[in-house]
Design a protein around this motif. Structure first.
Motif, PDB file in Angstrom:
ATOM      1  N   LEU A 115      51.293  36.598  32.534  1.00  7.62           N
ATOM      2  CA  LEU A 115      50.805  36.391  33.903  1.00  7.62           C
ATOM      3  C   LEU A 115      50.446  34.934  34.182  1.00  7.62           C
ATOM      4  CD1 LEU A 115      48.476  39.531  34.229  1.00  7.62           C
ATOM      5  CD2 LEU A 115      50.829  39.267  35.040  1.00  7.62           C
ATOM      6  N   GLY A 116      50.526  34.085  33.169  1.00  7.92           N
ATOM      7  CA  GLY A 116      50.244  32.665  33.383  1.00  7.92           C
ATOM      8  C   GLY A 116      49.093  32.115  32.590  1.00  7.92           C
ATOM      9  N   GLY A 117      48.406  32.957  31.825  1.00  9.28           N
ATOM     10  CA  GLY A 117      47.315  32.476  30.981  1.00  9.28           C
ATOM     11  C   GLY A 117      45.941  32.877  31.491  1.00  9.28           C
ATOM     12  N   ALA A 118      44.988  32.892  30.569  1.00  9.37           N
ATOM     13  CA  ALA A 118      43.622  33.320  30.880  1.00  9.37           C
ATOM     14  C   ALA A 118      42.699  32.116  31.022  1.00  9.37           C
ATOM     15  CB  ALA A 118      43.094  34.246  29.784  1.00  9.37           C
ATOM     16  N   TRP A 119      41.855  32.158  32.046  1.00 11.16           N
ATOM     17  CA  TRP A 119      40.832  31.138  32.218  1.00 11.16           C
ATOM     18  C   TRP A 119      39.647  31.383  31.295  1.00 11.16           C
ATOM     19  CZ3 TRP A 119      41.312  26.696  34.875  1.00 11.16           C
ATOM     20  CH2 TRP A 119      42.385  26.606  35.783  1.00 11.16           C
ATOM     21  N   GLN A 120      39.421  32.632  30.927  1.00 11.54           N
ATOM     22  CA  GLN A 120      38.330  32.951  30.015  1.00 11.54           C
ATOM     23  C   GLN A 120      38.650  34.224  29.242  1.00 11.54           C
ATOM     24  OE1 GLN A 120      35.723  34.574  33.816  1.00 11.54           O
ATOM     25  NE2 GLN A 120      34.644  33.771  32.069  1.00 11.54           N
ATOM     26  N   GLY A 121      38.207  34.254  27.990  1.00  6.88           N
ATOM     27  CA  GLY A 121      38.453  35.401  27.132  1.00  6.88           C
ATOM     28  C   GLY A 121      37.278  36.346  27.039  1.00  6.88           C
ATOM     29  N   ARG A 122      36.137  35.966  27.609  1.00 10.59           N
ATOM     30  CA  ARG A 122      34.947  36.823  27.657  1.00 10.59           C
ATOM     31  C   ARG A 122      34.586  37.010  29.128  1.00 10.59           C
ATOM     32  NH1 ARG A 122      30.346  35.201  26.100  1.00 10.59           N
ATOM     33  NH2 ARG A 122      29.550  37.054  25.023  1.00 10.59           N
ATOM     34  N   GLY A 274      49.245  48.747  40.322  1.00  9.27           N
ATOM     35  CA  GLY A 274      49.065  48.239  38.968  1.00  9.27           C
ATOM     36  C   GLY A 274      48.783  46.750  38.911  1.00  9.27           C
ATOM     37  N   ILE A 275      49.185  46.130  37.816  1.00 11.21           N
ATOM     38  CA  ILE A 275      48.951  44.695  37.611  1.00 11.21           C
ATOM     39  C   ILE A 275      49.674  43.890  38.680  1.00 11.21           C
ATOM     40  CG2 ILE A 275      49.414  42.770  36.040  1.00 11.21           C
ATOM     41  CD1 ILE A 275      49.011  44.804  33.721  1.00 11.21           C
ATOM     42  N   SER A 276      50.919  44.231  38.954  1.00  9.58           N
ATOM     43  CA  SER A 276      51.683  43.495  39.970  1.00  9.58           C
ATOM     44  C   SER A 276      51.027  43.599  41.337  1.00  9.58           C
ATOM     45  CB  SER A 276      53.116  44.038  40.050  1.00  9.58           C
ATOM     46  OG  SER A 276      53.782  43.893  38.812  1.00  9.58           O
ATOM     47  N   GLY A 277      50.517  44.796  41.672  1.00 10.59           N
ATOM     48  CA  GLY A 277      49.847  44.979  42.950  1.00 10.59           C
ATOM     49  C   GLY A 277      48.597  44.138  43.077  1.00 10.59           C
ATOM     50  N   LEU A 278      47.790  44.095  42.017  1.00 12.45           N
ATOM     51  CA  LEU A 278      46.562  43.300  42.084  1.00 12.45           C
ATOM     52  C   LEU A 278      46.856  41.805  42.085  1.00 12.45           C
ATOM     53  CD1 LEU A 278      43.567  44.771  40.087  1.00 12.45           C
ATOM     54  CD2 LEU A 278      44.178  45.007  42.485  1.00 12.45           C
ATOM     55  N   MET A 279      47.917  41.378  41.417  1.00 13.50           N
ATOM     56  CA  MET A 279      48.286  39.960  41.476  1.00 13.50           C
ATOM     57  C   MET A 279      48.641  39.568  42.913  1.00 13.50           C
ATOM     58  SD  MET A 279      47.991  38.560  38.436  1.00 13.50           S
ATOM     59  CE  MET A 279      49.056  37.110  38.411  1.00 13.50           C
ATOM     60  N   GLN A 280      49.312  40.454  43.628  1.00 17.06           N
ATOM     61  CA  GLN A 280      49.614  40.178  45.038  1.00 17.06           C
ATOM     62  C   GLN A 280      48.335  40.145  45.872  1.00 17.06           C
ATOM     63  OE1 GLN A 280      52.364  43.434  45.681  1.00 17.06           O
ATOM     64  NE2 GLN A 280      54.118  42.051  45.629  1.00 17.06           N
ATOM     65  N   CYS A 281      47.411  41.065  45.582  1.00 15.30           N
ATOM     66  CA  CYS A 281      46.129  41.079  46.300  1.00 15.30           C
ATOM     67  C   CYS A 281      45.357  39.788  46.063  1.00 15.30           C
ATOM     68  CB  CYS A 281      45.277  42.265  45.840  1.00 15.30           C
ATOM     69  SG  CYS A 281      45.833  43.841  46.489  1.00 15.30           S
ATOM     70  N   ASN A 306      43.195  45.831  33.858  1.00 13.22           N
ATOM     71  CA  ASN A 306      42.331  45.105  34.786  1.00 13.22           C
ATOM     72  C   ASN A 306      41.801  43.821  34.160  1.00 13.22           C
ATOM     73  OD1 ASN A 306      41.144  45.330  37.483  1.00 13.22           O
ATOM     74  ND2 ASN A 306      39.174  45.521  36.440  1.00 13.22           N
ATOM     75  N   LEU A 307      41.400  43.897  32.888  1.00 20.47           N
ATOM     76  CA  LEU A 307      40.879  42.711  32.201  1.00 20.47           C
ATOM     77  C   LEU A 307      41.946  41.620  32.102  1.00 20.47           C
ATOM     78  CD1 LEU A 307      38.792  44.150  29.214  1.00 20.47           C
ATOM     79  CD2 LEU A 307      37.980  43.416  31.462  1.00 20.47           C
ATOM     80  N   HIS A 308      43.156  42.004  31.738  1.00 25.10           N
ATOM     81  CA  HIS A 308      44.230  41.008  31.629  1.00 25.10           C
ATOM     82  C   HIS A 308      44.450  40.318  32.962  1.00 25.10           C
ATOM     83  CE1 HIS A 308      46.032  41.479  27.574  1.00 25.10           C
ATOM     84  NE2 HIS A 308      45.521  42.706  27.633  1.00 25.10           N
ATOM     85  N   MET A 309      44.506  41.103  34.041  1.00 28.14           N
ATOM     86  CA  MET A 309      44.749  40.514  35.346  1.00 28.14           C
ATOM     87  C   MET A 309      43.589  39.618  35.787  1.00 28.14           C
ATOM     88  SD  MET A 309      43.842  40.950  38.753  1.00 28.14           S
ATOM     89  CE  MET A 309      44.439  39.751  39.941  1.00 28.14           C
ATOM     90  N   LEU A 310      42.355  40.100  35.638  1.00 28.73           N
ATOM     91  CA  LEU A 310      41.194  39.331  36.097  1.00 28.73           C
ATOM     92  C   LEU A 310      41.012  38.034  35.324  1.00 28.73           C
ATOM     93  CD1 LEU A 310      38.531  42.112  36.761  1.00 28.73           C
ATOM     94  CD2 LEU A 310      39.803  40.777  38.432  1.00 28.73           C
TER      95      LEU A 310
END
Length: 371
Positions: A115-122, A274-281, A306-310
Protein backbone atom coordinates in the motif's frame (compact mmCIF):
# COMPACT_ATOMS: atom_id res chain seq x y z
CA UNK A 1 -1.16 -16.14 -10.14
CA UNK A 2 -4.44 -17.74 -11.16
CA UNK A 3 -7.21 -18.18 -8.57
CA UNK A 4 -8.11 -21.86 -8.27
CA UNK A 5 -10.67 -21.99 -5.48
CA UNK A 6 -13.00 -19.77 -3.42
CA UNK A 7 -14.34 -21.09 -0.10
CA UNK A 8 -16.90 -19.33 2.10
CA UNK A 9 -17.51 -20.29 5.71
CA UNK A 10 -18.70 -19.06 9.06
CA UNK A 11 -16.50 -19.47 12.11
CA UNK A 12 -17.95 -19.90 15.60
CA UNK A 13 -16.15 -17.69 18.10
CA UNK A 14 -16.65 -20.04 21.04
CA UNK A 15 -16.88 -23.83 21.03
CA UNK A 16 -19.37 -25.12 18.43
CA UNK A 17 -22.95 -24.23 19.28
CA UNK A 18 -22.01 -21.74 22.02
CA UNK A 19 -21.29 -18.45 20.32
CA UNK A 20 -21.79 -15.95 17.53
CA UNK A 21 -20.21 -16.40 14.13
CA UNK A 22 -17.69 -14.53 12.00
CA UNK A 23 -17.94 -14.66 8.20
CA UNK A 24 -14.77 -15.58 6.30
CA UNK A 25 -13.70 -16.25 2.72
CA UNK A 26 -10.61 -18.17 1.54
CA UNK A 27 -9.11 -17.36 -1.87
CA UNK A 28 -6.60 -19.97 -3.04
CA UNK A 29 -3.99 -19.71 -5.79
CA UNK A 30 -2.27 -22.20 -8.08
CA UNK A 31 0.57 -23.18 -5.76
CA UNK A 32 -1.56 -23.64 -2.65
CA UNK A 33 -1.01 -20.14 -1.26
CA UNK A 34 -4.22 -18.61 0.01
CA UNK A 35 -5.57 -15.40 1.47
CA UNK A 36 -8.28 -14.92 4.10
CA UNK A 37 -10.92 -12.21 4.10
CA UNK A 38 -13.79 -11.22 6.37
CA UNK A 39 -17.20 -9.64 5.87
CA UNK A 40 -19.58 -8.12 8.39
CA UNK A 41 -20.76 -10.70 10.96
CA UNK A 42 -24.22 -9.15 11.28
CA UNK A 43 -26.66 -12.10 11.28
CA UNK A 44 -23.58 -14.28 10.95
CA UNK A 45 -22.58 -12.66 7.67
CA UNK A 46 -24.59 -15.32 5.89
CA UNK A 47 -26.09 -13.07 3.22
CA UNK A 48 -22.73 -11.80 1.95
CA UNK A 49 -21.23 -15.29 1.99
CA UNK A 50 -24.14 -16.66 -0.06
CA UNK A 51 -23.67 -13.87 -2.63
CA UNK A 52 -19.98 -14.79 -2.90
CA UNK A 53 -20.73 -18.50 -3.24
CA UNK A 54 -23.66 -18.09 -5.67
CA UNK A 55 -22.78 -15.06 -7.76
CA UNK A 56 -19.08 -14.27 -7.48
CA UNK A 57 -16.88 -17.33 -6.95
CA UNK A 58 -17.27 -18.85 -10.40
CA UNK A 59 -16.29 -15.55 -12.05
CA UNK A 60 -13.04 -15.42 -10.07
CA UNK A 61 -11.77 -18.97 -10.54
CA UNK A 62 -9.19 -19.00 -13.33
CA UNK A 63 -8.57 -15.24 -13.11
CA UNK A 64 -5.30 -13.54 -12.13
CA UNK A 65 -5.37 -12.27 -8.54
CA UNK A 66 -3.22 -9.33 -9.63
CA UNK A 67 -6.20 -8.10 -11.68
CA UNK A 68 -8.01 -7.56 -8.37
CA UNK A 69 -9.47 -4.08 -9.00
CA UNK A 70 -10.92 -5.01 -12.41
CA UNK A 71 -12.33 -8.31 -11.11
CA UNK A 72 -14.05 -6.77 -8.10
CA UNK A 73 -15.47 -3.79 -9.98
CA UNK A 74 -16.93 -6.25 -12.48
CA UNK A 75 -18.54 -8.26 -9.67
CA UNK A 76 -19.93 -5.14 -7.98
CA UNK A 77 -21.71 -4.10 -11.17
CA UNK A 78 -22.84 -7.64 -11.92
CA UNK A 79 -24.62 -7.73 -8.54
CA UNK A 80 -25.90 -4.14 -8.65
CA UNK A 81 -29.55 -5.25 -8.64
CA UNK A 82 -29.07 -6.80 -5.20
CA UNK A 83 -28.87 -3.39 -3.56
CA UNK A 84 -25.95 -3.06 -3.72
CA UNK A 85 -25.18 -1.47 -0.37
CA UNK A 86 -24.50 -3.73 2.58
CA UNK A 87 -24.66 -7.35 1.44
CA UNK A 88 -22.85 -6.86 -1.88
CA UNK A 89 -20.28 -4.34 -0.66
CA UNK A 90 -19.60 -6.62 2.31
CA UNK A 91 -19.00 -9.52 -0.06
CA UNK A 92 -16.63 -7.37 -2.12
CA UNK A 93 -14.85 -6.36 1.10
CA UNK A 94 -14.20 -9.97 2.11
CA UNK A 95 -12.82 -10.86 -1.32
CA UNK A 96 -10.71 -7.69 -1.48
CA UNK A 97 -9.09 -8.37 1.91
CA UNK A 98 -8.42 -12.00 0.97
CA UNK A 99 -6.82 -10.94 -2.32
CA UNK A 100 -4.53 -8.44 -0.59
CA UNK A 101 -3.53 -11.17 1.87
CA UNK A 102 -2.81 -13.57 -1.01
CA UNK A 103 -0.86 -10.97 -3.00
CA UNK A 104 1.28 -10.19 0.03
CA UNK A 105 2.11 -13.87 0.47
CA UNK A 106 2.80 -14.23 -3.26
CA UNK A 107 5.22 -11.28 -3.23
CA UNK A 108 6.58 -12.10 0.27
CA UNK A 109 5.64 -8.66 1.60
CA UNK A 110 3.28 -7.39 4.30
CA UNK A 111 0.18 -5.68 2.94
CA UNK A 112 1.20 -2.26 4.24
CA UNK A 113 4.29 -2.41 2.00
CA UNK A 114 2.07 -3.04 -1.01
CA UNK A 115 0.00 0.00 0.00
CA UNK A 116 3.03 2.30 0.04
CA UNK A 117 4.54 1.81 3.49
CA UNK A 118 3.66 2.45 7.12
CA UNK A 119 4.12 5.73 8.95
CA UNK A 120 4.06 3.92 12.28
CA UNK A 121 4.22 0.33 13.47
CA UNK A 122 2.52 0.94 16.84
CA UNK A 123 -1.03 2.25 16.57
CA UNK A 124 -2.77 3.57 19.70
CA UNK A 125 -6.23 2.17 20.40
CA UNK A 126 -9.36 3.51 22.05
CA UNK A 127 -11.62 1.38 24.19
CA UNK A 128 -15.15 1.16 22.77
CA UNK A 129 -17.55 0.28 25.60
CA UNK A 130 -21.16 -0.68 24.98
CA UNK A 131 -24.23 -1.14 27.15
CA UNK A 132 -24.79 2.49 28.05
CA UNK A 133 -28.57 2.56 27.61
CA UNK A 134 -29.27 -0.65 29.53
CA UNK A 135 -27.05 -0.10 32.57
CA UNK A 136 -26.81 2.20 35.55
CA UNK A 137 -24.50 5.13 36.09
CA UNK A 138 -22.56 3.17 38.70
CA UNK A 139 -22.07 0.21 36.36
CA UNK A 140 -20.92 2.48 33.56
CA UNK A 141 -18.39 4.28 35.76
CA UNK A 142 -17.03 1.04 37.22
CA UNK A 143 -16.70 -0.60 33.81
CA UNK A 144 -15.08 2.46 32.26
CA UNK A 145 -12.46 2.60 34.99
CA UNK A 146 -11.76 -1.12 34.58
CA UNK A 147 -11.33 -0.77 30.83
CA UNK A 148 -8.93 2.13 31.25
CA UNK A 149 -6.92 0.27 33.89
CA UNK A 150 -6.64 -3.05 32.04
CA UNK A 151 -6.40 -1.92 28.40
CA UNK A 152 -4.56 1.40 28.91
CA UNK A 153 -6.26 2.97 25.87
CA UNK A 154 -5.53 6.38 24.41
CA UNK A 155 -9.24 7.23 24.71
CA UNK A 156 -12.57 5.69 25.73
CA UNK A 157 -15.87 5.77 23.85
CA UNK A 158 -19.24 5.27 25.55
CA UNK A 159 -21.86 3.56 23.40
CA UNK A 160 -25.61 3.79 24.12
CA UNK A 161 -26.49 0.55 22.27
CA UNK A 162 -30.19 1.33 22.63
CA UNK A 163 -33.26 0.43 20.57
CA UNK A 164 -32.78 2.09 17.17
CA UNK A 165 -36.54 2.17 16.54
CA UNK A 166 -37.05 4.67 19.36
CA UNK A 167 -35.71 8.20 19.78
CA UNK A 168 -34.81 10.35 22.78
CA UNK A 169 -35.67 7.65 25.32
CA UNK A 170 -33.54 9.01 28.18
CA UNK A 171 -31.70 12.14 27.17
CA UNK A 172 -31.25 13.32 30.76
CA UNK A 173 -29.97 9.88 31.79
CA UNK A 174 -27.49 9.79 28.91
CA UNK A 175 -26.14 13.19 29.92
CA UNK A 176 -25.86 12.08 33.55
CA UNK A 177 -23.81 9.04 32.48
CA UNK A 178 -21.52 11.17 30.33
CA UNK A 179 -20.97 13.53 33.25
CA UNK A 180 -20.28 10.68 35.70
CA UNK A 181 -17.66 9.05 33.49
CA UNK A 182 -15.98 12.41 32.90
CA UNK A 183 -15.83 13.01 36.65
CA UNK A 184 -14.45 9.53 37.33
CA UNK A 185 -11.71 9.68 34.68
CA UNK A 186 -10.75 13.32 35.15
CA UNK A 187 -10.81 16.37 32.94
CA UNK A 188 -7.88 15.40 30.73
CA UNK A 189 -8.77 11.86 29.68
CA UNK A 190 -10.00 11.76 26.04
CA UNK A 191 -13.66 10.66 25.84
CA UNK A 192 -16.12 10.13 23.01
CA UNK A 193 -19.85 9.36 22.92
CA UNK A 194 -21.62 7.08 20.42
CA UNK A 195 -25.39 7.67 20.33
CA UNK A 196 -26.02 4.69 18.00
CA UNK A 197 -28.60 6.69 15.99
CA UNK A 198 -30.66 7.38 19.11
CA UNK A 199 -31.67 11.05 18.92
CA UNK A 200 -33.82 13.52 17.06
CA UNK A 201 -32.04 16.62 15.81
CA UNK A 202 -33.20 18.71 18.78
CA UNK A 203 -32.11 16.15 21.36
CA UNK A 204 -28.79 15.68 19.58
CA UNK A 205 -28.13 19.42 19.79
CA UNK A 206 -28.85 19.34 23.53
CA UNK A 207 -26.63 16.30 24.17
CA UNK A 208 -23.91 17.62 21.89
CA UNK A 209 -23.69 20.92 23.75
CA UNK A 210 -23.41 19.07 27.05
CA UNK A 211 -20.64 16.92 25.60
CA UNK A 212 -18.84 20.05 24.44
CA UNK A 213 -18.94 21.45 27.98
CA UNK A 214 -17.62 18.13 29.30
CA UNK A 215 -14.70 18.15 26.87
CA UNK A 216 -15.70 15.06 24.84
CA UNK A 217 -13.73 14.88 21.59
CA UNK A 218 -16.33 13.40 19.22
CA UNK A 219 -20.06 12.65 19.04
CA UNK A 220 -20.76 9.57 16.93
CA UNK A 221 -23.91 8.79 14.93
CA UNK A 222 -26.34 11.01 16.86
CA UNK A 223 -29.09 10.65 14.21
CA UNK A 224 -30.40 7.85 12.04
CA UNK A 225 -27.75 7.09 9.41
CA UNK A 226 -30.10 7.87 6.51
CA UNK A 227 -30.74 11.42 7.75
CA UNK A 228 -27.65 12.73 5.98
CA UNK A 229 -28.77 16.36 5.62
CA UNK A 230 -29.78 16.61 9.29
CA UNK A 231 -26.48 15.04 10.38
CA UNK A 232 -24.65 17.63 8.34
CA UNK A 233 -26.71 20.42 9.90
CA UNK A 234 -25.89 19.09 13.38
CA UNK A 235 -22.19 18.96 12.53
CA UNK A 236 -22.28 22.61 11.44
CA UNK A 237 -24.17 23.76 14.55
CA UNK A 238 -21.94 22.07 17.13
CA UNK A 239 -18.30 22.67 17.99
CA UNK A 240 -17.70 19.04 18.97
CA UNK A 241 -16.73 16.81 16.04
CA UNK A 242 -19.82 14.97 14.80
CA UNK A 243 -18.96 11.67 13.11
CA UNK A 244 -20.94 9.23 10.95
CA UNK A 245 -20.48 6.52 8.35
CA UNK A 246 -20.67 3.13 10.06
CA UNK A 247 -23.78 2.38 7.97
CA UNK A 248 -22.31 3.97 4.84
CA UNK A 249 -21.27 1.34 2.31
CA UNK A 250 -20.02 3.20 -0.77
CA UNK A 251 -17.52 5.88 -1.65
CA UNK A 252 -20.39 7.99 -2.95
CA UNK A 253 -22.15 7.68 0.42
CA UNK A 254 -19.04 8.92 2.19
CA UNK A 255 -18.87 11.84 -0.25
CA UNK A 256 -22.50 12.72 0.55
CA UNK A 257 -21.72 12.83 4.30
CA UNK A 258 -18.73 15.10 3.72
CA UNK A 259 -20.66 17.43 1.43
CA UNK A 260 -23.44 17.64 4.05
CA UNK A 261 -20.93 18.94 6.60
CA UNK A 262 -19.68 15.88 8.52
CA UNK A 263 -16.00 16.34 9.41
CA UNK A 264 -15.17 12.81 10.60
CA UNK A 265 -16.23 9.74 8.61
CA UNK A 266 -16.26 6.17 9.95
CA UNK A 267 -16.85 3.57 7.23
CA UNK A 268 -16.05 -0.04 8.14
CA UNK A 269 -13.45 -2.02 6.18
CA UNK A 270 -15.57 -5.19 6.13
CA UNK A 271 -18.74 -3.40 5.00
CA UNK A 272 -17.68 -1.18 2.12
CA UNK A 273 -15.04 -2.58 -0.14
CA UNK A 274 -12.25 -3.81 2.11
CA UNK A 275 -8.75 -2.35 2.02
CA UNK A 276 -9.22 -0.91 -1.47
CA UNK A 277 -12.48 0.74 -0.41
CA UNK A 278 -10.95 2.38 2.64
CA UNK A 279 -7.95 3.59 0.64
CA UNK A 280 -10.39 5.38 -1.66
CA UNK A 281 -12.21 6.82 1.37
CA UNK A 282 -8.94 8.11 2.75
CA UNK A 283 -8.19 9.86 -0.52
CA UNK A 284 -11.54 11.67 -0.61
CA UNK A 285 -11.34 12.49 3.13
CA UNK A 286 -7.85 13.93 2.75
CA UNK A 287 -8.92 15.99 -0.26
CA UNK A 288 -11.68 17.59 1.86
CA UNK A 289 -9.67 17.97 5.07
CA UNK A 290 -11.90 15.45 6.85
CA UNK A 291 -10.81 12.87 9.41
CA UNK A 292 -11.08 9.16 8.60
CA UNK A 293 -11.55 7.03 11.75
CA UNK A 294 -12.97 3.69 10.58
CA UNK A 295 -15.54 1.80 12.62
CA UNK A 296 -14.00 -1.55 13.56
CA UNK A 297 -15.15 -4.27 15.91
CA UNK A 298 -13.80 -7.36 14.15
CA UNK A 299 -10.91 -8.84 16.14
CA UNK A 300 -9.13 -10.99 13.58
CA UNK A 301 -8.98 -10.71 9.79
CA UNK A 302 -10.94 -7.48 9.33
CA UNK A 303 -9.14 -5.89 12.25
CA UNK A 304 -5.71 -6.82 10.90
CA UNK A 305 -6.63 -5.49 7.47
CA UNK A 306 -7.72 -2.25 9.16
CA UNK A 307 -4.35 -1.92 10.90
CA UNK A 308 -2.42 -2.32 7.65
CA UNK A 309 -4.52 0.32 5.93
CA UNK A 310 -4.47 2.82 8.83
CA UNK A 311 -0.70 2.55 9.19
CA UNK A 312 -0.33 4.17 5.76
CA UNK A 313 -2.10 7.43 6.76
CA UNK A 314 0.30 10.27 7.48
CA UNK A 315 -1.97 12.59 9.47
CA UNK A 316 -4.14 10.03 11.26
CA UNK A 317 -5.56 11.78 14.32
CA UNK A 318 -7.79 9.21 16.08
CA UNK A 319 -6.90 5.89 17.73
CA UNK A 320 -7.99 2.49 16.42
CA UNK A 321 -11.23 1.04 17.81
CA UNK A 322 -10.96 -1.76 20.39
CA UNK A 323 -14.47 -3.06 20.99
CA UNK A 324 -16.11 -5.28 23.59
CA UNK A 325 -15.33 -8.94 23.06
CA UNK A 326 -12.18 -8.25 21.05
CA UNK A 327 -10.58 -11.46 22.34
CA UNK A 328 -13.08 -13.66 20.50
CA UNK A 329 -11.58 -16.24 18.12
CA UNK A 330 -8.24 -16.07 19.94
CA UNK A 331 -8.14 -19.85 20.13
CA UNK A 332 -8.23 -20.11 16.34
CA UNK A 333 -5.59 -17.50 15.53
CA UNK A 334 -2.14 -18.10 17.00
CA UNK A 335 -1.18 -14.43 16.84
CA UNK A 336 -4.40 -12.40 17.22
CA UNK A 337 -3.78 -8.69 17.49
CA UNK A 338 -4.05 -7.78 21.16
CA UNK A 339 -3.30 -4.33 22.58
CA UNK A 340 0.06 -3.92 24.29
CA UNK A 341 0.25 -0.87 26.57
CA UNK A 342 -2.67 0.64 24.68
CA UNK A 343 -1.19 0.00 21.22
CA UNK A 344 -1.64 -2.48 18.39
CA UNK A 345 1.57 -3.74 16.81
CA UNK A 346 1.62 -3.89 13.03
CA UNK A 347 2.71 -7.37 11.84
CA UNK A 348 5.62 -7.58 9.39
CA UNK A 349 5.01 -11.10 8.03
CA UNK A 350 3.82 -11.51 4.42
CA UNK A 351 0.19 -10.68 3.68
CA UNK A 352 -1.91 -9.69 6.68
CA UNK A 353 0.50 -11.56 8.96
CA UNK A 354 -2.08 -13.81 10.64
CA UNK A 355 -1.28 -17.36 11.71
CA UNK A 356 -3.99 -19.80 12.69
CA UNK A 357 -4.50 -23.25 14.13
CA UNK A 358 -5.70 -25.32 11.17
CA UNK A 359 -7.35 -27.98 13.36
CA UNK A 360 -9.25 -25.39 15.39
CA UNK A 361 -10.27 -23.56 12.21
CA UNK A 362 -11.63 -26.78 10.72
CA UNK A 363 -13.47 -27.76 13.90
CA UNK A 364 -15.26 -24.43 14.19
CA UNK A 365 -15.94 -23.80 10.50
CA UNK A 366 -19.40 -24.07 8.98
CA UNK A 367 -19.18 -24.15 5.17
CA UNK A 368 -21.48 -21.86 3.17
CA UNK A 369 -21.95 -23.29 -0.32
CA UNK A 370 -23.76 -22.19 -3.46
CA UNK A 371 -27.51 -22.66 -3.21
Amino acid sequence: MKITKIETFQLEWAEPGQGFRSAFVRVEGEDGLFGLGETSPMQGGLASLIVIANDMARDLVGQDVLDQAVLLDRLLHKCMKLGPEGVVTGAIAALDIAMWDLKGKLLDLPVYKLLGGAWQGRLPCYSSMGGGAANTVDWLVKTAMQRVETERPAALKLRRDGDRTKQDLDVAGDIAKARAVRKALGDDFPLAFDANNGYSLGAAIRVGRELEDLGYIWFEEPLQHYNVAATGELARRLDITVSAGEQTYTLQGVKDLIEAGVRMVQPDIIKMGGISGLMQCQAIAAAHGVELAPHQTQPTIGHMANLHMLSTIMLRSKPVELCDGWERADSVFRNPSRPVDGHFILPTAPGLGLEFDAAAMTRRSIPVRAQ
